[in-house]
Design a protein around this motif. Structure first.
Motif, PDB file in Angstrom:
ATOM      1  N   SER A  49       0.992  -1.059   0.149  1.00  0.00           N
ATOM      2  CA  SER A  49      -0.239  -0.104   0.110  1.00  0.00           C
ATOM      3  C   SER A  49       0.917   1.323   0.050  1.00  0.00           C
ATOM      4  CB  SER A  49      -0.821   0.024   1.163  1.00  0.00           C
ATOM      5  OG  SER A  49      -0.016   0.155   2.501  1.00  0.00           O
ATOM      6  N   PRO A  50       0.364   2.312  -0.614  1.00  0.00           N
ATOM      7  CA  PRO A  50       1.207   3.698  -0.479  1.00  0.00           C
ATOM      8  C   PRO A  50       1.820   3.950   0.998  1.00  0.00           C
ATOM      9  CG  PRO A  50      -0.901   3.979  -2.064  1.00  0.00           C
ATOM     10  CD  PRO A  50      -0.871   2.531  -1.242  1.00  0.00           C
ATOM     11  N   THR A  51       0.589   3.771   1.783  1.00  0.00           N
ATOM     12  CA  THR A  51       0.933   3.975   3.410  1.00  0.00           C
ATOM     13  C   THR A  51       2.102   3.320   3.754  1.00  0.00           C
ATOM     14  OG1 THR A  51      -1.048   4.568   3.653  1.00  0.00           O
ATOM     15  CG2 THR A  51       0.087   4.037   5.661  1.00  0.00           C
ATOM     16  N   LEU A  52       2.094   1.966   3.583  1.00  0.00           N
ATOM     17  CA  LEU A  52       3.319   1.095   4.158  1.00  0.00           C
ATOM     18  C   LEU A  52       4.499   1.371   3.263  1.00  0.00           C
ATOM     19  CD1 LEU A  52       4.289  -1.332   5.899  1.00  0.00           C
ATOM     20  CD2 LEU A  52       3.480  -2.781   4.138  1.00  0.00           C
ATOM     21  N   LEU A  53       4.539   1.554   2.124  1.00  0.00           N
ATOM     22  CA  LEU A  53       5.652   2.180   1.135  1.00  0.00           C
ATOM     23  C   LEU A  53       6.297   3.265   1.918  1.00  0.00           C
ATOM     24  CD1 LEU A  53       7.495   1.602  -1.097  1.00  0.00           C
ATOM     25  CD2 LEU A  53       6.078   2.643  -2.458  1.00  0.00           C
ATOM     26  N   THR A  54       5.408   4.346   1.992  1.00  0.00           N
ATOM     27  CA  THR A  54       5.923   5.355   2.673  1.00  0.00           C
ATOM     28  C   THR A  54       6.606   5.185   4.123  1.00  0.00           C
ATOM     29  OG1 THR A  54       4.251   6.780   1.736  1.00  0.00           O
ATOM     30  CG2 THR A  54       5.250   7.834   3.643  1.00  0.00           C
ATOM     31  N   ALA A  55       6.192   4.296   4.816  1.00  0.00           N
ATOM     32  CA  ALA A  55       6.574   4.133   6.066  1.00  0.00           C
ATOM     33  C   ALA A  55       8.002   3.312   5.960  1.00  0.00           C
ATOM     34  CB  ALA A  55       5.581   3.083   6.953  1.00  0.00           C
ATOM     35  N   ARG A  56       8.191   2.321   5.132  1.00  0.00           N
ATOM     36  CA  ARG A  56       9.550   1.682   4.667  1.00  0.00           C
ATOM     37  C   ARG A  56      10.287   2.402   4.310  1.00  0.00           C
ATOM     38  NH1 ARG A  56       6.984  -1.325   7.527  1.00  0.00           N
ATOM     39  NH2 ARG A  56       6.331  -3.486   7.349  1.00  0.00           N
ATOM     40  N   LEU A  57      10.179   3.463   3.381  1.00  0.00           N
ATOM     41  CA  LEU A  57      11.114   4.456   2.623  1.00  0.00           C
ATOM     42  C   LEU A  57      11.475   5.322   3.850  1.00  0.00           C
ATOM     43  CD1 LEU A  57       9.615   5.092  -0.674  1.00  0.00           C
ATOM     44  CD2 LEU A  57      11.519   3.958  -0.246  1.00  0.00           C
ATOM     45  N   ASN A  58      10.666   5.900   4.753  1.00  0.00           N
ATOM     46  CA  ASN A  58      10.861   6.825   5.990  1.00  0.00           C
ATOM     47  C   ASN A  58      12.071   6.062   6.657  1.00  0.00           C
ATOM     48  OD1 ASN A  58       9.448   8.762   4.844  1.00  0.00           O
ATOM     49  ND2 ASN A  58       7.795   8.425   6.216  1.00  0.00           N
ATOM     50  N   ALA A  59      11.622   4.703   7.060  1.00  0.00           N
ATOM     51  CA  ALA A  59      12.528   4.026   7.955  1.00  0.00           C
ATOM     52  C   ALA A  59      14.022   3.792   7.330  1.00  0.00           C
ATOM     53  CB  ALA A  59      12.151   2.684   8.342  1.00  0.00           C
ATOM     54  N   LEU A  60      13.961   3.666   6.051  1.00  0.00           N
ATOM     55  CA  LEU A  60      15.457   3.412   5.340  1.00  0.00           C
ATOM     56  C   LEU A  60      16.147   4.600   5.254  1.00  0.00           C
ATOM     57  CD1 LEU A  60      14.167   0.837   2.249  1.00  0.00           C
ATOM     58  CD2 LEU A  60      15.723   0.560   4.275  1.00  0.00           C
ATOM     59  N   VAL A  61      15.253   5.936   4.852  1.00  0.00           N
ATOM     60  CA  VAL A  61      16.107   7.275   4.742  1.00  0.00           C
ATOM     61  C   VAL A  61      16.611   7.565   6.648  1.00  0.00           C
ATOM     62  CG1 VAL A  61      15.681   9.819   4.630  1.00  0.00           C
ATOM     63  CG2 VAL A  61      14.790   8.010   2.993  1.00  0.00           C
ATOM     64  N   ASP A  62      15.795   7.288   7.379  1.00  0.00           N
ATOM     65  CA  ASP A  62      16.389   7.474   8.585  1.00  0.00           C
ATOM     66  C   ASP A  62      17.546   6.671   9.241  1.00  0.00           C
ATOM     67  OD1 ASP A  62      14.033   9.191   8.987  1.00  0.00           O
ATOM     68  OD2 ASP A  62      12.771   7.832  10.204  1.00  0.00           O
ATOM     69  N   SER A  63      17.724   5.489   8.581  1.00  0.00           N
ATOM     70  CA  SER A  63      18.691   4.637   8.704  1.00  0.00           C
ATOM     71  C   SER A  63      20.027   5.017   7.963  1.00  0.00           C
ATOM     72  CB  SER A  63      18.572   3.068   8.694  1.00  0.00           C
ATOM     73  OG  SER A  63      17.163   2.993   9.348  1.00  0.00           O
ATOM     74  N   ASN A  64      19.832   5.858   7.114  1.00  0.00           N
ATOM     75  CA  ASN A  64      20.858   6.326   5.906  1.00  0.00           C
ATOM     76  C   ASN A  64      21.335   5.174   5.231  1.00  0.00           C
ATOM     77  OD1 ASN A  64      22.760   8.247   5.176  1.00  0.00           O
ATOM     78  ND2 ASN A  64      24.403   7.088   6.257  1.00  0.00           N
ATOM     79  N   LEU A  65      20.311   4.332   4.688  1.00  0.00           N
ATOM     80  CA  LEU A  65      20.454   3.447   3.703  1.00  0.00           C
ATOM     81  C   LEU A  65      19.807   3.834   2.335  1.00  0.00           C
ATOM     82  CD1 LEU A  65      19.366   0.098   5.729  1.00  0.00           C
ATOM     83  CD2 LEU A  65      21.515   1.178   5.358  1.00  0.00           C
ATOM     84  N   VAL A  66      19.170   4.684   2.577  1.00  0.00           N
ATOM     85  CA  VAL A  66      18.244   5.532   1.303  1.00  0.00           C
ATOM     86  C   VAL A  66      18.091   6.992   1.326  1.00  0.00           C
ATOM     87  CG1 VAL A  66      16.230   5.648  -0.111  1.00  0.00           C
ATOM     88  CG2 VAL A  66      17.017   3.480   0.534  1.00  0.00           C
ATOM     89  N   ARG A  67      18.493   7.621   0.319  1.00  0.00           N
ATOM     90  CA  ARG A  67      18.237   9.258   0.575  1.00  0.00           C
ATOM     91  C   ARG A  67      17.123   9.664  -0.541  1.00  0.00           C
ATOM     92  NH1 ARG A  67      24.086   9.305  -0.879  1.00  0.00           N
ATOM     93  NH2 ARG A  67      24.277   8.725  -2.940  1.00  0.00           N
ATOM     94  N   ARG A  68      16.743  10.774  -0.567  1.00  0.00           N
ATOM     95  CA  ARG A  68      15.611  11.367  -1.137  1.00  0.00           C
ATOM     96  C   ARG A  68      16.466  12.405  -2.030  1.00  0.00           C
ATOM     97  NH1 ARG A  68      13.165  11.619   3.785  1.00  0.00           N
ATOM     98  NH2 ARG A  68      11.061  10.009   3.514  1.00  0.00           N
ATOM     99  N   VAL A  69      16.141  12.292  -3.402  1.00  0.00           N
ATOM    100  CA  VAL A  69      16.911  13.181  -4.378  1.00  0.00           C
ATOM    101  C   VAL A  69      16.019  13.847  -5.262  1.00  0.00           C
ATOM    102  CG1 VAL A  69      18.458  13.447  -6.338  1.00  0.00           C
ATOM    103  CG2 VAL A  69      18.949  11.825  -4.678  1.00  0.00           C
TER     104      VAL A  69
END
Length: 226
Positions: A49-69
């Motif tokens: 779901s869009p909500t779950l995908l947002t949560a997973r991406l936020n967690a990855l960004v917070d962990s410095n595994l993913v960044r937003r560009v």
């Protein structure tokens, strides 16, 4: 951050906390193939779901595994991409794909498939030792979708890159037929005769495709061990 926590002072436990949530590994798979927009991830992760995908991406960004560009204003879009730390997980993903390949078939009815995923799958079984210095085009088709790759060999082993231009020989087939040809469970001639594969250019060159992978040897080893 992830809500997952194992009360253990263990590096594996910490890794599992970062990537062990449902969908997280598949998000990383998508980003290993290149930076993507939120909508692209949603399209390729059928069932999230869009909500779950947002949560997973936020967690990855917070962990410095993913960044937003953020792209320039004209494009008006935001991409997600792996950081250097996030990309360091690629060898582990490769080994998971190698291990998981034995459970891949038969396909589960209703499962989706993206031809782009083939790049990681082939990289997992590519030889890392010297192989013939050749380049073979590959087009993997599935329903109305397809993806083109160049399989190249050399002293450093086999590499797979997107795009299949300027190759003297090319193979076009669905992924299961590609694996059977690479694993030498069917011959190229048999696959072409049954119309499961098509060759453009030099068939002699395409016939060398199994030499660039270790799938046939692994299958023989598994059979011997039984």
């Amino acid at each position: 951050m992830s809500n997952l926590h194992y009360p253990q002072f263990c590096a594996l436990a910490r890794a599992a906390e970062l990537i062990g949530e449902r969908w997280t590994l598949l998000i990383i798979r998508e980003l290993l193939l290149g930076a993507k927009r939120f909508g692209d991830l949603l399209d390729h992760l059928d069932g999230v779901s869009p909500t779950l995908l947002t949560a997973r991406l936020n967690a990855l960004v917070d962990s410095n595994l993913v960044r937003r560009v953020t792209l320039p204003r004209q494009a008006n879009a935001q991409l997600y991409e792996l950081t250097d730390i996030g990309r360091e997980i690629e060898p582990a993903i490769r080994e998971l794909i190698r291990w998981g390949g034995r459970f891949l078939f038969p396909p589960v009815p209703g499962d989706t498939f993206e031809p782009d995923w083939v790049m990681l799958g082939l990289d997992a079984i590519a030889r890392r030792t010297p192989v013939p210095d050749i380049a073979i085009g590959l087009v993997v088709r599935h329903d109305r979708k397809s993806a083109a790759f160049t399989i190249a060999g050399g002293q450093n082993g086999t590499t797979i890159r997107k795009g299949g231009t300027d190759c003297k020989g090319s193979l076009q087939a669905p992924f299961d037929a590609v694996l059977q040809i690479i694993g030498m469970s069917i011959s190229l001639e048999a696959a072409v005769a049954s119309k499961r594969a098509r060759v453009s250019g030099s068939a002699a060159l395409v016939r060398k495709l199994p030499q660039l992978f270790d799938l046939a040897e692994r299958r023989r080893g598994a059979t011997t061990a039984m």
